[in-house]
Design an enzyme around this catalytic site. Structure first.
Site, PDB file in Angstrom:
ATOM      1  N   ARG A 239      32.534  36.281  41.437  1.00  0.00           N
ATOM      2  CA  ARG A 239      33.410  35.904  40.313  1.00  0.00           C
ATOM      3  C   ARG A 239      33.770  34.412  40.385  1.00  0.00           C
ATOM      4  O   ARG A 239      34.899  34.020  40.109  1.00  0.00           O
ATOM      5  CB  ARG A 239      34.690  36.737  40.295  1.00  0.00           C
ATOM      6  CG  ARG A 239      34.485  38.205  40.059  1.00  0.00           C
ATOM      7  CD  ARG A 239      33.884  38.477  38.680  1.00  0.00           C
ATOM      8  NE  ARG A 239      33.963  39.879  38.337  1.00  0.00           N
ATOM      9  CZ  ARG A 239      33.024  40.784  38.653  1.00  0.00           C
ATOM     10  NH1 ARG A 239      31.945  40.425  39.316  1.00  0.00           N
ATOM     11  NH2 ARG A 239      33.182  42.038  38.292  1.00  0.00           N
TER      12      ARG A 239
ATOM     13  N   SER B 148      39.261  44.152  35.063  1.00  0.00           N
ATOM     14  CA  SER B 148      39.881  44.017  36.394  1.00  0.00           C
ATOM     15  C   SER B 148      40.835  42.830  36.356  1.00  0.00           C
ATOM     16  O   SER B 148      40.414  41.716  36.044  1.00  0.00           O
ATOM     17  CB  SER B 148      38.826  43.739  37.453  1.00  0.00           C
ATOM     18  OG  SER B 148      37.878  44.769  37.506  1.00  0.00           O
TER      19      SER B 148
ATOM     20  N   GLU C 100      41.797  37.783  38.803  1.00  0.00           N
ATOM     21  CA  GLU C 100      40.439  37.513  38.350  1.00  0.00           C
ATOM     22  C   GLU C 100      40.538  36.910  36.949  1.00  0.00           C
ATOM     23  O   GLU C 100      39.707  36.119  36.525  1.00  0.00           O
ATOM     24  CB  GLU C 100      39.684  38.849  38.315  1.00  0.00           C
ATOM     25  CG  GLU C 100      38.192  38.721  38.261  1.00  0.00           C
ATOM     26  CD  GLU C 100      37.602  39.487  37.122  1.00  0.00           C
ATOM     27  OE1 GLU C 100      37.842  39.109  35.957  1.00  0.00           O
ATOM     28  OE2 GLU C 100      36.888  40.456  37.389  1.00  0.00           O
TER      29      GLU C 100
END
Ligand code: EPU
Length: 338
Positions: free
Chosen positions: A163, A237, A333
Protein backbone atom coordinates in the site's frame (compact mmCIF):
# COMPACT_ATOMS: atom_id res chain seq x y z
CA UNK A 1 -11.57 21.74 -18.09
CA UNK A 2 -14.41 22.81 -15.82
CA UNK A 3 -13.93 24.95 -12.71
CA UNK A 4 -16.41 25.18 -9.81
CA UNK A 5 -16.19 27.42 -6.74
CA UNK A 6 -17.22 26.41 -3.20
CA UNK A 7 -18.01 22.88 -4.37
CA UNK A 8 -19.83 20.14 -2.43
CA UNK A 9 -17.71 16.95 -2.37
CA UNK A 10 -20.49 14.70 -1.03
CA UNK A 11 -20.65 12.70 -4.27
CA UNK A 12 -16.87 12.63 -4.61
CA UNK A 13 -15.95 10.71 -1.45
CA UNK A 14 -17.14 7.19 -0.73
CA UNK A 15 -17.80 8.01 2.95
CA UNK A 16 -20.48 10.36 1.57
CA UNK A 17 -19.31 13.22 3.78
CA UNK A 18 -20.66 16.71 3.15
CA UNK A 19 -17.24 18.40 2.91
CA UNK A 20 -16.73 21.39 0.60
CA UNK A 21 -13.67 22.60 -1.27
CA UNK A 22 -12.75 26.16 -2.29
CA UNK A 23 -12.26 25.18 -5.97
CA UNK A 24 -13.00 22.00 -7.90
CA UNK A 25 -11.38 21.50 -11.30
CA UNK A 26 -12.52 18.63 -13.48
CA UNK A 27 -9.86 17.44 -15.92
CA UNK A 28 -11.13 15.42 -18.90
CA UNK A 29 -7.99 15.40 -21.04
CA UNK A 30 -4.27 15.21 -20.22
CA UNK A 31 -3.62 18.36 -22.29
CA UNK A 32 -5.63 20.36 -19.71
CA UNK A 33 -3.34 19.40 -16.83
CA UNK A 34 -0.64 22.14 -17.15
CA UNK A 35 -3.27 24.89 -17.28
CA UNK A 36 -5.17 23.40 -14.33
CA UNK A 37 -2.01 23.14 -12.22
CA UNK A 38 -0.97 26.72 -13.16
CA UNK A 39 -4.39 27.99 -12.20
CA UNK A 40 -4.31 26.17 -8.87
CA UNK A 41 -0.76 27.42 -8.19
CA UNK A 42 -1.82 31.05 -8.85
CA UNK A 43 -4.70 30.69 -6.41
CA UNK A 44 -1.99 30.17 -3.80
CA UNK A 45 -3.93 27.44 -2.03
CA UNK A 46 -3.05 23.76 -1.51
CA UNK A 47 -3.94 21.22 -4.20
CA UNK A 48 -5.47 17.79 -3.83
CA UNK A 49 -5.73 15.23 -6.60
CA UNK A 50 -8.95 13.25 -6.44
CA UNK A 51 -10.00 10.19 -8.42
CA UNK A 52 -13.06 8.36 -7.15
CA UNK A 53 -12.57 9.60 -3.57
CA UNK A 54 -12.77 6.01 -2.33
CA UNK A 55 -9.74 6.24 -0.07
CA UNK A 56 -10.19 9.67 1.52
CA UNK A 57 -11.48 10.96 4.82
CA UNK A 58 -12.24 14.68 4.84
CA UNK A 59 -11.98 15.79 8.47
CA UNK A 60 -13.06 19.31 7.49
CA UNK A 61 -13.79 21.51 4.49
CA UNK A 62 -10.81 21.68 2.15
CA UNK A 63 -9.57 25.24 1.69
CA UNK A 64 -7.77 24.49 -1.54
CA UNK A 65 -8.19 23.29 -5.12
CA UNK A 66 -9.34 19.77 -5.82
CA UNK A 67 -8.10 18.48 -9.19
CA UNK A 68 -10.58 15.80 -10.20
CA UNK A 69 -9.14 13.38 -12.73
CA UNK A 70 -11.82 12.33 -15.22
CA UNK A 71 -9.62 11.32 -18.19
CA UNK A 72 -11.39 8.42 -19.99
CA UNK A 73 -10.22 5.73 -22.40
CA UNK A 74 -8.98 2.15 -22.53
CA UNK A 75 -6.74 1.23 -25.48
CA UNK A 76 -4.28 -1.42 -26.57
CA UNK A 77 -0.87 0.29 -26.59
CA UNK A 78 1.16 -2.65 -27.91
CA UNK A 79 0.96 -6.43 -28.09
CA UNK A 80 2.78 -9.60 -29.02
CA UNK A 81 1.86 -13.26 -29.09
CA UNK A 82 1.84 -13.63 -25.29
CA UNK A 83 0.94 -10.30 -23.80
CA UNK A 84 -0.77 -7.01 -24.33
CA UNK A 85 0.04 -3.59 -22.90
CA UNK A 86 -3.16 -1.72 -22.16
CA UNK A 87 -3.29 2.03 -21.61
CA UNK A 88 -6.09 3.38 -19.42
CA UNK A 89 -6.94 6.99 -18.61
CA UNK A 90 -6.66 8.05 -14.97
CA UNK A 91 -10.41 8.68 -14.74
CA UNK A 92 -11.48 5.18 -15.82
CA UNK A 93 -13.39 3.40 -13.05
CA UNK A 94 -11.13 0.57 -11.87
CA UNK A 95 -13.73 -2.19 -12.05
CA UNK A 96 -14.67 -1.14 -15.61
CA UNK A 97 -11.08 -1.75 -16.65
CA UNK A 98 -11.17 -5.17 -14.94
CA UNK A 99 -14.41 -6.08 -16.76
CA UNK A 100 -12.97 -4.90 -20.09
CA UNK A 101 -9.87 -7.09 -19.62
CA UNK A 102 -11.90 -10.10 -18.49
CA UNK A 103 -14.24 -9.78 -21.49
CA UNK A 104 -11.25 -9.71 -23.87
CA UNK A 105 -9.66 -12.71 -22.09
CA UNK A 106 -6.59 -10.73 -20.95
CA UNK A 107 -5.41 -12.04 -17.58
CA UNK A 108 -3.91 -10.23 -14.61
CA UNK A 109 -6.59 -7.95 -13.22
CA UNK A 110 -9.30 -10.49 -12.30
CA UNK A 111 -8.23 -10.91 -8.64
CA UNK A 112 -8.53 -7.13 -8.29
CA UNK A 113 -12.22 -7.15 -9.26
CA UNK A 114 -14.59 -4.70 -7.60
CA UNK A 115 -11.95 -2.58 -5.86
CA UNK A 116 -13.54 0.86 -5.66
CA UNK A 117 -11.81 3.88 -7.18
CA UNK A 118 -10.17 4.88 -10.42
CA UNK A 119 -7.22 3.75 -12.54
CA UNK A 120 -5.24 6.91 -11.70
CA UNK A 121 -5.41 6.19 -7.98
CA UNK A 122 -4.44 2.51 -8.33
CA UNK A 123 -0.64 2.98 -8.35
CA UNK A 124 -0.64 5.60 -5.59
CA UNK A 125 -1.24 3.00 -2.89
CA UNK A 126 -0.36 -0.06 -4.99
CA UNK A 127 -3.85 -1.50 -4.58
CA UNK A 128 -4.05 -5.19 -3.78
CA UNK A 129 -6.46 -8.00 -3.03
CA UNK A 130 -6.71 -11.79 -3.16
CA UNK A 131 -3.02 -12.43 -3.69
CA UNK A 132 -2.36 -9.82 -6.41
CA UNK A 133 -1.01 -6.29 -6.17
CA UNK A 134 -1.07 -3.62 -8.83
CA UNK A 135 2.73 -3.86 -9.14
CA UNK A 136 2.33 -7.43 -10.51
CA UNK A 137 0.53 -6.14 -13.63
CA UNK A 138 2.03 -2.68 -13.88
CA UNK A 139 4.03 -1.66 -16.97
CA UNK A 140 4.47 2.12 -16.58
CA UNK A 141 2.54 5.30 -15.89
CA UNK A 142 2.44 8.74 -17.37
CA UNK A 143 1.76 11.84 -15.34
CA UNK A 144 2.56 15.46 -14.64
CA UNK A 145 5.20 16.62 -12.19
CA UNK A 146 4.20 20.05 -10.89
CA UNK A 147 7.75 21.40 -11.41
CA UNK A 148 9.13 19.22 -14.22
CA UNK A 149 6.13 18.65 -16.53
CA UNK A 150 5.04 15.36 -18.10
CA UNK A 151 7.08 12.29 -17.10
CA UNK A 152 6.88 8.51 -17.29
CA UNK A 153 7.67 6.11 -14.43
CA UNK A 154 8.40 2.39 -14.66
CA UNK A 155 7.71 0.01 -11.75
CA UNK A 156 11.15 0.50 -10.15
CA UNK A 157 10.82 4.29 -10.25
CA UNK A 158 7.39 4.01 -8.57
CA UNK A 159 9.00 2.38 -5.49
CA UNK A 160 6.03 0.09 -4.84
CA UNK A 161 5.61 -1.49 -1.40
CA UNK A 162 2.63 -2.71 0.63
CA UNK A 163 0.00 0.00 0.00
CA UNK A 164 2.92 2.31 -0.73
CA UNK A 165 4.65 4.14 -3.61
CA UNK A 166 6.82 7.19 -4.28
CA UNK A 167 3.57 9.14 -4.92
CA UNK A 168 2.64 8.74 -1.24
CA UNK A 169 6.13 9.74 -0.05
CA UNK A 170 8.67 11.89 -1.97
CA UNK A 171 6.22 12.98 -4.66
CA UNK A 172 3.22 13.51 -2.39
CA UNK A 173 1.39 16.64 -3.53
CA UNK A 174 3.80 17.12 -6.48
CA UNK A 175 2.59 14.68 -9.10
CA UNK A 176 -0.58 13.76 -10.90
CA UNK A 177 -1.14 10.48 -12.77
CA UNK A 178 -2.77 10.88 -16.19
CA UNK A 179 -2.57 7.31 -17.59
CA UNK A 180 -1.51 3.85 -16.42
CA UNK A 181 -0.20 1.05 -18.66
CA UNK A 182 -0.84 -2.57 -17.65
CA UNK A 183 0.93 -5.73 -18.84
CA UNK A 184 -1.75 -8.40 -19.30
CA UNK A 185 -1.47 -12.02 -20.39
CA UNK A 186 -3.10 -13.58 -23.44
CA UNK A 187 -2.64 -17.06 -21.90
CA UNK A 188 -3.53 -16.26 -18.31
CA UNK A 189 -2.29 -18.24 -15.33
CA UNK A 190 -4.92 -18.23 -12.61
CA UNK A 191 -4.13 -17.22 -9.03
CA UNK A 192 -6.47 -19.22 -6.87
CA UNK A 193 -4.56 -19.90 -3.65
CA UNK A 194 -5.52 -16.83 -1.62
CA UNK A 195 -8.28 -16.96 0.97
CA UNK A 196 -11.60 -18.41 -0.08
CA UNK A 197 -11.04 -18.29 -3.87
CA UNK A 198 -10.48 -22.02 -4.40
CA UNK A 199 -13.39 -22.91 -2.12
CA UNK A 200 -15.75 -20.55 -3.99
CA UNK A 201 -14.54 -21.80 -7.39
CA UNK A 202 -15.39 -25.37 -6.41
CA UNK A 203 -18.98 -24.28 -5.81
CA UNK A 204 -19.21 -23.44 -9.54
CA UNK A 205 -19.08 -27.19 -10.21
CA UNK A 206 -16.68 -26.96 -13.19
CA UNK A 207 -13.48 -28.83 -13.92
CA UNK A 208 -11.70 -25.91 -15.57
CA UNK A 209 -11.77 -22.26 -14.60
CA UNK A 210 -11.35 -19.02 -16.52
CA UNK A 211 -10.43 -15.48 -15.49
CA UNK A 212 -14.15 -14.68 -15.70
CA UNK A 213 -14.78 -17.30 -13.00
CA UNK A 214 -12.09 -15.77 -10.79
CA UNK A 215 -13.57 -12.32 -11.27
CA UNK A 216 -17.02 -13.62 -10.42
CA UNK A 217 -15.94 -15.35 -7.20
CA UNK A 218 -13.81 -12.39 -6.08
CA UNK A 219 -16.87 -10.14 -6.55
CA UNK A 220 -18.95 -12.61 -4.58
CA UNK A 221 -16.43 -12.80 -1.71
CA UNK A 222 -16.06 -9.01 -1.55
CA UNK A 223 -19.83 -8.44 -1.65
CA UNK A 224 -20.32 -10.94 1.17
CA UNK A 225 -18.08 -9.07 3.60
CA UNK A 226 -17.48 -5.51 2.45
CA UNK A 227 -20.20 -2.84 2.43
CA UNK A 228 -21.20 -1.24 -0.88
CA UNK A 229 -20.30 2.49 -0.58
CA UNK A 230 -23.43 3.45 -2.54
CA UNK A 231 -25.51 2.07 0.36
CA UNK A 232 -23.23 2.45 3.40
CA UNK A 233 -20.51 5.10 3.22
CA UNK A 234 -17.04 3.60 3.73
CA UNK A 235 -13.50 3.61 2.33
CA UNK A 236 -12.67 -0.11 2.40
CA UNK A 237 -9.93 -1.09 4.83
CA UNK A 238 -9.46 1.95 7.05
CA UNK A 239 -6.10 0.81 8.44
CA UNK A 240 -3.13 -1.03 6.94
CA UNK A 241 -2.31 -4.49 8.25
CA UNK A 242 0.60 -3.64 10.57
CA UNK A 243 4.03 -5.08 9.80
CA UNK A 244 5.86 -5.92 13.03
CA UNK A 245 9.43 -7.13 13.53
CA UNK A 246 9.83 -10.93 13.80
CA UNK A 247 10.93 -10.70 17.45
CA UNK A 248 7.90 -8.63 18.45
CA UNK A 249 5.70 -11.09 16.57
CA UNK A 250 7.27 -14.06 18.39
CA UNK A 251 6.52 -12.39 21.75
CA UNK A 252 2.92 -11.57 20.78
CA UNK A 253 2.34 -15.10 19.50
CA UNK A 254 3.00 -16.47 23.00
CA UNK A 255 0.22 -14.34 24.51
CA UNK A 256 -2.11 -14.53 21.47
CA UNK A 257 -1.57 -17.90 19.74
CA UNK A 258 -4.60 -17.43 17.42
CA UNK A 259 -3.38 -14.14 15.98
CA UNK A 260 -3.54 -14.38 12.13
CA UNK A 261 -0.23 -13.46 10.49
CA UNK A 262 1.11 -13.33 6.94
CA UNK A 263 4.55 -13.04 5.32
CA UNK A 264 5.79 -9.47 4.87
CA UNK A 265 8.98 -7.72 3.78
CA UNK A 266 12.20 -9.32 5.10
CA UNK A 267 12.44 -9.37 8.90
CA UNK A 268 8.77 -8.49 9.40
CA UNK A 269 5.43 -10.26 9.84
CA UNK A 270 2.11 -8.78 8.74
CA UNK A 271 -0.67 -9.06 11.30
CA UNK A 272 -4.39 -8.85 10.55
CA UNK A 273 -5.61 -5.41 11.64
CA UNK A 274 -9.21 -6.64 11.44
CA UNK A 275 -8.43 -9.32 14.03
CA UNK A 276 -6.68 -6.86 16.37
CA UNK A 277 -9.66 -4.51 16.16
CA UNK A 278 -12.16 -7.32 16.68
CA UNK A 279 -10.24 -8.53 19.76
CA UNK A 280 -10.65 -5.05 21.25
CA UNK A 281 -14.42 -5.44 20.98
CA UNK A 282 -15.00 -3.00 18.11
CA UNK A 283 -16.49 -5.31 15.49
CA UNK A 284 -19.98 -4.16 14.51
CA UNK A 285 -20.01 -1.51 17.22
CA UNK A 286 -22.13 1.57 16.45
CA UNK A 287 -20.80 4.86 17.83
CA UNK A 288 -23.08 7.80 17.06
CA UNK A 289 -23.46 7.95 13.26
CA UNK A 290 -20.38 5.85 12.68
CA UNK A 291 -18.92 2.49 13.70
CA UNK A 292 -17.21 -0.58 12.27
CA UNK A 293 -18.94 -2.86 9.77
CA UNK A 294 -20.61 -5.89 11.38
CA UNK A 295 -19.03 -8.30 8.85
CA UNK A 296 -15.55 -6.76 8.76
CA UNK A 297 -13.93 -4.93 11.66
CA UNK A 298 -11.37 -3.14 9.46
CA UNK A 299 -14.03 -1.13 7.67
CA UNK A 300 -15.25 2.08 9.30
CA UNK A 301 -18.68 3.12 8.10
CA UNK A 302 -20.96 6.13 7.90
CA UNK A 303 -24.34 4.87 9.10
CA UNK A 304 -25.87 8.11 7.78
CA UNK A 305 -25.20 11.68 8.81
CA UNK A 306 -21.69 11.06 10.18
CA UNK A 307 -19.15 13.86 9.99
CA UNK A 308 -15.47 13.54 9.11
CA UNK A 309 -14.34 14.49 12.65
CA UNK A 310 -16.70 11.87 14.11
CA UNK A 311 -15.19 9.09 11.96
CA UNK A 312 -11.66 10.30 12.69
CA UNK A 313 -12.40 10.38 16.44
CA UNK A 314 -13.54 6.74 16.27
CA UNK A 315 -10.42 5.81 14.28
CA UNK A 316 -8.23 7.39 16.96
CA UNK A 317 -10.09 5.52 19.71
CA UNK A 318 -9.51 2.25 17.85
CA UNK A 319 -5.81 3.07 17.38
CA UNK A 320 -5.57 3.76 21.14
CA UNK A 321 -7.25 0.55 22.23
CA UNK A 322 -5.23 -1.66 19.85
CA UNK A 323 -2.05 -0.01 21.14
CA UNK A 324 -3.08 -0.52 24.79
CA UNK A 325 -3.87 -4.21 24.28
CA UNK A 326 -1.15 -5.26 21.80
CA UNK A 327 1.47 -2.47 21.77
CA UNK A 328 0.90 -2.17 18.00
CA UNK A 329 0.38 1.21 16.36
CA UNK A 330 -2.21 0.99 13.58
CA UNK A 331 -1.73 3.34 10.65
CA UNK A 332 -4.57 4.57 8.44
CA UNK A 333 -4.63 3.20 4.92
CA UNK A 334 -7.10 5.92 4.03
CA UNK A 335 -5.79 9.43 3.28
CA UNK A 336 -6.76 11.74 6.10
CA UNK A 337 -7.44 15.22 4.69
CA UNK A 338 -7.09 17.75 7.50
N1 EPU B 1 -10.58 -10.94 10.32
C1 EPU B 1 -11.02 -10.79 11.61
N2 EPU B 1 -12.14 -10.04 11.82
C2 EPU B 1 -12.83 -9.46 10.82
C3 EPU B 1 -12.37 -9.63 9.49
C4 EPU B 1 -11.24 -10.37 9.25
O1 EPU B 1 -10.44 -11.30 12.56
O2 EPU B 1 -13.82 -8.78 11.10
C5 EPU B 1 -9.34 -11.70 10.10
C6 EPU B 1 -9.59 -13.10 9.64
O3 EPU B 1 -8.70 -13.94 10.28
C7 EPU B 1 -9.21 -13.05 8.15
C8 EPU B 1 -8.13 -11.99 8.16
O4 EPU B 1 -8.55 -11.06 9.14
O5 EPU B 1 -8.78 -14.27 7.70
C9 EPU B 1 -7.94 -11.29 6.84
O6 EPU B 1 -9.17 -10.73 6.40
P1 EPU B 1 -9.43 -10.42 4.86
O7 EPU B 1 -9.13 -11.61 4.02
O8 EPU B 1 -10.76 -9.78 4.73
O9 EPU B 1 -8.27 -9.39 4.49
P2 EPU B 1 -7.75 -8.07 5.21
O10 EPU B 1 -6.32 -8.33 5.58
O11 EPU B 1 -8.62 -7.57 6.27
C10 EPU B 1 -6.77 -7.12 2.96
C11 EPU B 1 -6.82 -5.81 2.24
C12 EPU B 1 -8.15 -5.67 1.51
C13 EPU B 1 -8.32 -6.84 0.54
C14 EPU B 1 -8.25 -8.15 1.34
C15 EPU B 1 -8.32 -9.36 0.46
C16 EPU B 1 -5.40 -4.30 3.53
C17 EPU B 1 -5.37 -3.14 4.46
N3 EPU B 1 -6.63 -4.71 3.17
O12 EPU B 1 -7.77 -7.05 3.98
O13 EPU B 1 -8.11 -4.49 0.75
O14 EPU B 1 -9.58 -6.75 -0.13
O15 EPU B 1 -6.99 -8.19 2.06
O16 EPU B 1 -7.12 -9.51 -0.25
O17 EPU B 1 -4.35 -4.80 3.13
C18 EPU B 1 -8.60 -2.17 0.95
O18 EPU B 1 -7.38 -1.98 0.83
O19 EPU B 1 -9.42 -1.21 1.07
C19 EPU B 1 -9.09 -3.52 0.96
C20 EPU B 1 -10.38 -3.80 1.16
Amino acid sequence: MQVFKDFDLRHHNSFGLAARCAYFVRIDDATEIPQAVDMATHLGKPMLVLGGGSNMLFTRDYDGTVLHMAIPGIEIYSENEDEVIVEAGAGVVWHELVLWAVAKGYGGLENLSLIPGTVGASPIQNIGAYGVELKDVFHKLRGYHFDKGFMEFDAIACGFGYRQSIFKSELKGKFLVSAVFFRLQKKPSLKTTYGAIQEELEKLGKSDYTIADISEVVCRIRQSKLPDPSTIGNAGSFFKNPEVEEEAYARLKISFPDMPAYPAKTGFTKISAAWLIEQCGWKGKVVGHTGTYAKHALVLVNHGGASGPEIWALAKEIIGSVFDKFGIQLEPEVNIIS
